[in-house]
Each structure stands twice: as C-alpha cells, then as structure tokens.
Design a protein around this motif. Sequence first.
Motif, PDB file in Angstrom:
ATOM      1  N   VAL A 106       0.820  -1.210   0.000  1.00  0.00           N
ATOM      2  CA  VAL A 106       0.000   0.000   0.000  1.00  0.00           C
ATOM      3  C   VAL A 106       0.855   1.262   0.000  1.00  0.00           C
ATOM      4  N   ASP A 107       0.544   2.182  -0.895  1.00  0.00           N
ATOM      5  CA  ASP A 107       1.159   3.514  -0.842  1.00  0.00           C
ATOM      6  C   ASP A 107       0.239   4.501  -1.553  1.00  0.00           C
ATOM      7  N   PRO A 108       0.129   5.712  -1.018  1.00  0.00           N
ATOM      8  CA  PRO A 108      -0.722   6.699  -1.709  1.00  0.00           C
ATOM      9  C   PRO A 108      -0.078   7.278  -2.969  1.00  0.00           C
ATOM     10  N   ILE A 109       1.237   7.087  -3.157  1.00  0.00           N
ATOM     11  CA  ILE A 109       1.935   7.730  -4.288  1.00  0.00           C
ATOM     12  C   ILE A 109       2.027   6.774  -5.467  1.00  0.00           C
ATOM     13  N   GLU A 110       1.513   7.232  -6.612  1.00  0.00           N
ATOM     14  CA  GLU A 110       1.407   6.347  -7.773  1.00  0.00           C
ATOM     15  C   GLU A 110       2.766   5.870  -8.281  1.00  0.00           C
ATOM     16  N   SER A 111       3.773   6.777  -8.300  1.00  0.00           N
ATOM     17  CA  SER A 111       5.076   6.373  -8.841  1.00  0.00           C
ATOM     18  C   SER A 111       5.690   5.249  -7.997  1.00  0.00           C
ATOM     19  N   ARG A 112       5.472   5.314  -6.703  1.00  0.00           N
ATOM     20  CA  ARG A 112       5.980   4.233  -5.844  1.00  0.00           C
ATOM     21  C   ARG A 112       5.241   2.917  -6.134  1.00  0.00           C
ATOM     22  N   ARG A 113       3.931   3.020  -6.343  1.00  0.00           N
ATOM     23  CA  ARG A 113       3.179   1.798  -6.660  1.00  0.00           C
ATOM     24  C   ARG A 113       3.676   1.201  -7.979  1.00  0.00           C
ATOM     25  N   ASN A 114       3.977   2.061  -8.960  1.00  0.00           N
ATOM     26  CA  ASN A 114       4.453   1.553 -10.250  1.00  0.00           C
ATOM     27  C   ASN A 114       5.806   0.864 -10.120  1.00  0.00           C
ATOM     28  N   LYS A 115       6.694   1.461  -9.350  1.00  0.00           N
ATOM     29  CA  LYS A 115       8.007   0.815  -9.121  1.00  0.00           C
ATOM     30  C   LYS A 115       7.807  -0.560  -8.466  1.00  0.00           C
ATOM     31  N   MET A 116       6.923  -0.610  -7.474  1.00  0.00           N
ATOM     32  CA  MET A 116       6.657  -1.896  -6.788  1.00  0.00           C
ATOM     33  C   MET A 116       6.134  -2.922  -7.785  1.00  0.00           C
ATOM     34  N   ARG A 117       5.257  -2.495  -8.688  1.00  0.00           N
ATOM     35  CA  ARG A 117       4.708  -3.445  -9.674  1.00  0.00           C
ATOM     36  C   ARG A 117       5.803  -3.962 -10.611  1.00  0.00           C
ATOM     37  N   SER A 118       6.719  -3.066 -11.031  1.00  0.00           N
ATOM     38  CA  SER A 118       7.733  -3.575 -11.972  1.00  0.00           C
ATOM     39  C   SER A 118       8.740  -4.457 -11.234  1.00  0.00           C
ATOM     40  N   ILE A 119       8.967  -4.208  -9.956  1.00  0.00           N
ATOM     41  CA  ILE A 119       9.812  -5.123  -9.176  1.00  0.00           C
ATOM     42  C   ILE A 119       9.145  -6.490  -9.044  1.00  0.00           C
ATOM     43  N   TYR A 120       7.844  -6.477  -8.791  1.00  0.00           N
ATOM     44  CA  TYR A 120       7.137  -7.764  -8.657  1.00  0.00           C
ATOM     45  C   TYR A 120       7.192  -8.554  -9.972  1.00  0.00           C
ATOM     46  N   SER A 121       7.121  -7.853 -11.110  1.00  0.00           N
ATOM     47  CA  SER A 121       7.241  -8.565 -12.398  1.00  0.00           C
ATOM     48  C   SER A 121       8.573  -9.278 -12.495  1.00  0.00           C
ATOM     49  N   LYS A 122       9.637  -8.622 -12.028  1.00  0.00           N
ATOM     50  CA  LYS A 122      10.964  -9.270 -12.061  1.00  0.00           C
ATOM     51  C   LYS A 122      10.980 -10.528 -11.205  1.00  0.00           C
ATOM     52  N   VAL A 123      10.354 -10.447 -10.029  1.00  0.00           N
ATOM     53  CA  VAL A 123      10.291 -11.630  -9.155  1.00  0.00           C
ATOM     54  C   VAL A 123       9.568 -12.750  -9.890  1.00  0.00           C
ATOM     55  N   CYS A 124       8.443 -12.416 -10.537  1.00  0.00           N
ATOM     56  CA  CYS A 124       7.657 -13.436 -11.243  1.00  0.00           C
ATOM     57  C   CYS A 124       8.398 -13.982 -12.453  1.00  0.00           C
ATOM     58  N   ASP A 125       9.162 -13.119 -13.141  1.00  0.00           N
ATOM     59  CA  ASP A 125       9.909 -13.570 -14.312  1.00  0.00           C
ATOM     60  C   ASP A 125      10.977 -14.592 -13.948  1.00  0.00           C
ATOM     61  N   SER A 126      11.552 -14.433 -12.751  1.00  0.00           N
ATOM     62  CA  SER A 126      12.725 -15.240 -12.426  1.00  0.00           C
ATOM     63  C   SER A 126      12.387 -16.489 -11.632  1.00  0.00           C
ATOM     64  N   GLU A 127      11.151 -16.621 -11.178  1.00  0.00           N
ATOM     65  CA  GLU A 127      10.801 -17.759 -10.322  1.00  0.00           C
ATOM     66  C   GLU A 127       9.413 -18.244 -10.688  1.00  0.00           C
ATOM     67  N   VAL A 128       9.205 -19.541 -10.502  1.00  0.00           N
ATOM     68  CA  VAL A 128       7.837 -20.039 -10.613  1.00  0.00           C
ATOM     69  C   VAL A 128       7.116 -19.692  -9.317  1.00  0.00           C
ATOM     70  N   ARG A 129       6.121 -18.858  -9.380  1.00  0.00           N
ATOM     71  CA  ARG A 129       5.360 -18.465  -8.193  1.00  0.00           C
ATOM     72  C   ARG A 129       4.001 -19.140  -8.278  1.00  0.00           C
ATOM     73  N   SER A 130       3.523 -19.647  -7.169  1.00  0.00           N
ATOM     74  CA  SER A 130       2.194 -20.254  -7.237  1.00  0.00           C
ATOM     75  C   SER A 130       1.413 -19.965  -5.963  1.00  0.00           C
ATOM     76  N   ARG A 131       0.150 -20.077  -6.055  1.00  0.00           N
ATOM     77  CA  ARG A 131      -0.753 -19.878  -4.932  1.00  0.00           C
ATOM     78  C   ARG A 131      -0.452 -18.620  -4.132  1.00  0.00           C
ATOM     79  N   GLU A 132      -0.120 -17.560  -4.836  1.00  0.00           N
ATOM     80  CA  GLU A 132       0.007 -16.298  -4.130  1.00  0.00           C
ATOM     81  C   GLU A 132      -0.820 -15.242  -4.848  1.00  0.00           C
TER      82      GLU A 132
END
Lengths: 423, 423
Positions: A256-282
């Motif tokens: 959670v963050d009220p600032i959009e740019s921070r939310r966008n950075k968090m989303r692109s970091i999460y994409s990297k996590v998903c790209d590099s690992e098989v994630r399931s049931r989350e």
Amino acid sequence: MSVASLQVAIRFHPPSYDIRVENVPIPEITHPDDAIVKIHFSGLCGSDLHVYRGHEAVDKMQAKFSVAQSAGLTLTRLLVILAVMSSSARLSNWDRASVCIPKDSRHFAGNARFTCRCIQSKLFGSPALEGAQAQYIRVPNAGGTLFNLSDPDTWPLSTPKQVSDSSLLLLADILPTGIFAVIQALSHPKVLPVLAAAPWPLHDQASSDMLGLFPKENVPTFAIIGLGPVGVCATISLLDQLGKRQLPSGFRIVAVDPIESRRNKMRSIYSKVCDSEVRSREVFAVQSIEEAKETVQTWTSGVGCSAVLEVVGNNSALALAYELVQPFGIISSVGVHGERPFPLTGGQLYDKNVSFGFGRCPVRSLFPMAFDLLIKRQDIFGGVGDESGLIDKIVGFDEAVEMYAAFDKGEVGKIVFDPWKKT
Amino acid sequence: MSVASLQVAIRFHPPSYDIRVENVPIPEITHPDDAIVKIHFSGLCGSDLHVYRGHEAVDKMQAKFSVAQSAGLTLTRLLVILAVMSSSARLSNWDRASVCIPKDSRHFAGNARFTCRCIQSKLFGSPALEGAQAQYIRVPNAGGTLFNLSDPDTWPLSTPKQVSDSSLLLLADILPTGIFAVIQALSHPKVLPVLAAAPWPLHDQASSDMLGLFPKENVPTFAIIGLGPVGVCATISLLDQLGKRQLPSGFRIVAVDPIESRRNKMRSIYSKVCDSEVRSREVFAVQSIEEAKETVQTWTSGVGCSAVLEVVGNNSALALAYELVQPFGIISSVGVHGERPFPLTGGQLYDKNVSFGFGRCPVRSLFPMAFDLLIKRQDIFGGVGDESGLIDKIVGFDEAVEMYAAFDKGEVGKIVFDPWKKT
C-alpha cells in the motif's frame, strides 16, 4: 593544517536547507577501538532530509556535544567502505566493508544481539558522530561495527564479488530494516500457527485434542504500508520468505502507498520476481489506501490481515495498520515515530488483541540474512537508474546541493554519492 | 408464569450500587446451538465491579439490545456448571463443565484458535447475554463454548476429580488469563533467545558465525505488575514455566503491587511453591512500585526486564511496564484498558524497540494448560479462605448485597456464590 590532512565533505549548516561542499580535516583515531576508513559510497537518506529541513534542531544538539555551530555537520548513516586506513591490527587490509551503528557488544548486558540498542550506540550523521558524506570517516568501536565483506573466513556465504558495490549501500540500513519488519511478523507466536495451519499456541501438546475444533482452511494475509525503499525491501523479503515456505493455502499480500510512482516501481519489481521464479498460490496487489481497505475486507470476509508491516512512521500509518490487522494479528512497525500522541487507546488495542513490534533494526545481527537476499536479488538491488532498481543515480559531491534539493522535492529516488568522482 | 419456571438470581439495577436477589424466569432454548445449564458456582469478578459502580452505562447498552431497564441484569462471566439441563444430544449428561465466552468456531475465518475474538462472541453478564449469578443460564453456541470436565474421552489429562469444585471457577477466566500473560512473553521471538542464551534471531543458521560477538551470560529477568487474582495466577504460571526449563543462568522475578495485603498473599503463595519443590537458581522478590524500580535497575545494571507482565489495565501500569522493560523487551498486557489516551508516544516505543501483546485471553484454547496447572497446584488453587488461597469464601445468594459492598470496598477477596446454598 597541511593540505594533505584535508578531505572533501558535504556539510549541512543549520538551521535548514544549507548544504555546502567543503574541505574539512581528515579524522584521526581518538580511541584504541577506532578505525579511520576510506569511503567508497555514501547515501542520501530520508533521515538526512529531516535534518536538511531543519526539523532536528542540530544547532542545539551540537551545543550539547560541545561542537561549534559554524562547523556544520556531515550527514548520513548509509555507507560502503573501500578500505580501512588505520586501526588496530585486527581490522587492517580490508578492501570492502559495510558498517552499521557503532556499538560495543561488551556494553549491552547479555543482550548484545539487539545490536542497535547498545548503550554505547551513536548515529552516524548526528551531532554525536560525523556521517559518511565525506572521503574518510572515523568509526568508533570498529571491531563490533565494521563488517568485512572481503574475508571468506569471516563471511561464510558465497562470493561477495557477485554483488555490485552500489548495492552494498543497502546493507547499511535499508535492506536489513525491511527484513526486520518481515521477521518480526513471521516469527511471531500468533502468526506462526497461521502459517502452519495449526492451533495456537504452537508446541502445546495438550491442545492437540482441540484440533477438531479449528477450521484448517486459512490463507495467511499480509499488508505492507509504505513503499519507499525500506517498504520495497520489506515486500521483496516477504515474498522471498513466504515463497520458501510452500504454504499449503498459499498467501495474499497487499502493498500500500498513496503515491502512484511508488506503486508503479513496486509493480515492476514484482514482475521481475515473477519472471525469475515459478510463483504459485500467491495473490499480490499494489494499491492505494482506500483500495487496500476494500481488498482486505473482501479477501478476509472482514476479519483482517494476519500481520501488517508499517514502514512509514506516522500516526496515519499506525491507524491504518490497526484498521487492516485482524484480531490477534501483529503490527510490525519499523517506521521512525515522533513524539505526537499515540493514535490508538489501550481499549482499542485490548479489544482487538493487537500485538506490536516497534523500533529500529538491529542491522548487524541481520547482515547474514540481508546479504543472502542481496545476492539472490541482484536483478533488483544491483542496478542503477533502471525502472525496478532501488538506486536512482550515482553522483559526485559537486552535485550535492542540487541532489539534496531534488530529493527534498521528491524529484529523484535514492541517490548514492561517490566521494572520488569528478564530473 | 408458573412458579416452576422461576429461579433465583442476583440482579443489578442501573445506574449503580443496586443489587437485589430476585425471582426471574428460567431461560429457555432460543437457538438450536443453545444449552440450558444448571449453575454449580458463580463468581464475583473485578469486571462486575465496573458495572456495579455504574461505569458501564448498562441502561444505554440495554436499550441497544431492546431490554427494558426495569429488568435489571445478571452479572459475571465466572461460572462452573453442575449439569446441562437441555441442549442438542451431543451435550447431554455432563455432570461438571466449565465455560468460556460463547463463540462459534465456524465463524472466525480460519482463526478460531483465537477463541475470544470470534465475531459471534458475547460476554456473559453484559446486556448482550445474561451472566451466571443465577441458578440456570442459557449458553449460546454451546458446542464450542462449554468444556466437559467429566468425560475422559474428551479430556486426556489425569482425573479431574482431584480438583476441588470451587477451584474450577478459576478456569473460566482468571487462571487462563494469567497463563496467557506468561505465554505471550515466553513464546515471544525476542524472549526465546534470552531464555536459550542464543543469538537473535533464533533459527537463522547464517547467524551462527556471529556467536562469538555475543556474551553468553544473561539472567532472564521478569516483572509482574499487579497482584490481584490474575496477577497471582500469572506469577504461579511463570514460576512453573521457568522452573521446568532448567535455564542455565536461572532467572529473576519481581512481583509488584502497591497494596501490602496483596504482596503478603503473594509471599505466602511463593512459600508454598518453595515448600513443595526444590527450587534453584531463581531470585524472587515481591515489592512495591518504587522498590521494584530500584531492584530491576540493580539486577540488570540499568538495562531492564526481558519481559513485563501488565495485569492491571490502566495507564500508570503501562507506563511502569515501559519503564521496567529493556530495549527489545516485551510487555504482555492482559489488563482491560479503557479509552483514555495511550500513555506512551510512538517515538518512545521506537526508541526502546518495545514489543507488545494486548488483549483478552483466548480462554478455550488455554484450557489444557490451565487444567494442568490447576491440578498441579491444588495446594494453592484448591483451598477456600486460607492465607495463600485465591478464593476467600463461598456464600449463598442471600449474602449478595453485603458481598458486593464489601468487595467494592476491598474488604473481601475473591467471592464464590453457591446458588443452591441456604444460610
């Protein structure tokens, strides 16, 4: 004073907004446990902004430590050390080191593991101790404060050379603090049973007769409040820790963050996590405050989160954490709080059976875990200036005045100073 | 209404200090999960005093639940059941049972182990649910609320017949709450390393390289604030739990209360513990507030207690707990707090890295541990009226008016009502 004994440093001058790049003396050893070290990188940190904005009454504090006001102050506690210049024999010949709040493990009556609350601790970048936006600094209690990243005998994990130098700056505070927020939550005795889908209290053999009473289905649910650098590190660590545990029901996280740019950075970091690992049931969501309230309501049928990580340090973040946490949940608060009245009453805390963990990260104790994650996620921590990186740019001291002003206005992210860079 | 459908009950009439013994209807089943039970003993509890003194605006709350003010209210949540009179088949033929706050394990979204915060829970002795100072009461969600002490199949511990009937009253709230205060402290991830003389965080294998940094000598030190019945139970449980662990450095406890008679009772209870067991390497002190501050200072060289149990429920107890606890220590708060502003700021909590556990005991989950201790320490819990007992006297309803007045003035200790006793 000879020119040879002078160095360049960024100096803050009270009362506020006055940053100058000046020649100041190279520090000298004043105590047998001191070391003088050569700085590789130093950071610019949210805590430095408090001083820069004049919120910390540095002049009054300087008077307390008998420092002349005209002397100014070198800020920041974030640093990576290039070399130990002089010290007791035990510390010499390091070529890369990290550092945390100076402390002496002999002075904390059996509790030295809680390294940040040694009664001898001082903060770098405060009137009690010059900070690291310089070429050289003095490190008190160096034996317990410096951490040698170049010696395979003292560092049992894999080769530190895999790690970019600028990312080592995160070790000094930001990454361990994010991990601290997570382990306060995940090791809590009221969260452990939720993760294990087992009755509380764990390890009470007599309670096994009560198993039948308790529904086994539950999805551990977490919220992280605040997506600055520490909040991002907390989120990465939480994903890592929960991913390792192979939870039978998976897990849910809302960041959670009220600032959009921070939310966008968090989303692109999460994409990297998903790209590099098989994630399931989350289930992972990055949301504004109002969205997050609704999401937690829907996910948990109004019950709330098993744990909330509060990485902001103000009353509205604490109040939001209380609103999002479930009865018997834990609020892991690593935000730096001030002296305003606490936003919750004892009655509210009683009525929801809330557990809290407050305070500063014992950085030195968490270096092993932090280094492990730093190596594993060099794709995120290692870069400079990219969309999902935590470090925005590396600059010389000549850009200091401009960078403080830009950081103050939120126009740049995490800045790293290289004291040796000429532009 | 026929005489056969009436019973005798102690009734509180708003606004305050008005207790009457009256004939009221025997309750009837209103929901398939209800049971009607015959009361063996009912208590008189500190929470009942809040109502008696008019602090709880019962008349307004009754209006909310559409209860006529003239009807009065039967108080107390402390009870032992003689028999289940009518219910679903699964509950019949019990001859001795205990009870906790009614709840339905199906309604707490995977967290039913935290039994006291079921979203269906109601407090006995509140406008939402008649209390137990009667001959018969209705128990909602009886399957999850009643606990059968007469069935060896559902009760795996040794024979319940060893236990005096009046002492079973302590199971309903007082003894589990004391144990809850203790296990919140002893299972906390920042207290576990202190008990194990191991570095924090436990279970972090990578941190074993840091062992050399940490002094091994430490004596786990605890304070208990408040020596009413729950505080006494907490102290007995803490002595029991720590005694079992054979801690290499022993332990230290200071039990604190400003009232001399409570301190004397605590001392005579401790003598019984010492008489019946070989105790070693423990230091136990019972002290006033000012004495305790000095003692903790001296014992720990100014560092503070590993954990503080706060069993009072007001701001001065919370502030004292903060003063006595060490940095990174835990305050386990089971006192019932009100709506006054919290006595500590976020800054104070940050600066001392304080952890908190707040709230009401999940009694039902702690029955196994509580029963175990109740059997083990029948020398303390089993007696009535003796110097070291927790129950002062057992009286009939005809003494109710007098006993409320005496309890209000602090002239008697824990009172148990026998609804069938005629004097």
